[in-house]
Design an enzyme around this catalytic site. Sequence first.
Site, PDB file in Angstrom:
ATOM      1  N   CYS A  92       0.834  -1.217   0.000  1.00  0.00           N
ATOM      2  CA  CYS A  92       0.000   0.000   0.000  1.00  0.00           C
ATOM      3  C   CYS A  92       0.862   1.257   0.000  1.00  0.00           C
ATOM      4  O   CYS A  92       0.354   2.357  -0.247  1.00  0.00           O
ATOM      5  CB  CYS A  92      -0.940   0.003   1.199  1.00  0.00           C
ATOM      6  N   SER A  93       2.159   1.131   0.259  1.00  0.00           N
ATOM      7  CA  SER A  93       3.050   2.295   0.236  1.00  0.00           C
ATOM      8  C   SER A  93       3.811   2.410  -1.085  1.00  0.00           C
ATOM      9  O   SER A  93       4.667   3.269  -1.247  1.00  0.00           O
ATOM     10  CB  SER A  93       4.036   2.248   1.407  1.00  0.00           C
TER      11      SER A  93
END
Length: 233
Positions: A92-93
Amino acid sequence: HAEFKRIGAPLDLVQMLPSPVTKESSSELMKQCDLVVVTGSQANVRAGYSSGTPALGVGAGNVAVIVDDSADCADAAAKIMRSKIFDNATSCSSENSVIIHAAVYERMLAELCRQGGALLNAGEKETLQKALFPDGHLSAVVTAQAVAKICAVAGLTRAELINAKCLMVEETGAGEAYPFSGEKLSPVLTLYKARDFHQAFDILRALYDYMGDGHSCGIHTQNNAHIQILGEQ
């Protein structure tokens, strides 16, 4: 357990379910443990928050980074691409959008291509969009897949694309009408051109108004004032 023994920690400090893992066993583990840190799908996060155990969860990712006119483009491109292709961009980063100052746009694009990126033309972008977002939502068929598989699903046949590490598309807007402005969970990177830092910041705001607000962002720069603004805002 061997690592816990090495540092003198309790063997049951971290729990892991044996395979096959089920939703029922996961739910019970979350009820029994002392703290739940939840990533992954929103269903996972909801399950953690409703377990009755103190929980830390994440919102939707959709990380954007700014590359301003003072950035070391070669260094920025190497770092962005390393992050973008790791685990087929399922983190998600992982960067979803790069907002580039117009003065260094062509240089940055060249560096991204040198690192394994391939830029789609307008027709190829439309073809890819239909495959990635067939009903307006991200398709599970292309999620977490390598570029060659995505090209096969989409029907993209240009060798430069099939052999790339990452596919890149240029975009101008943000929101539901611009699906490439959201999280893609695949090695597909969206590029924006900004006339200055302030417009870059406005684009970043627009992206997070659509998706990813409160998650994380980044900047490649040697301008401390720009870092300060991004950090404070």
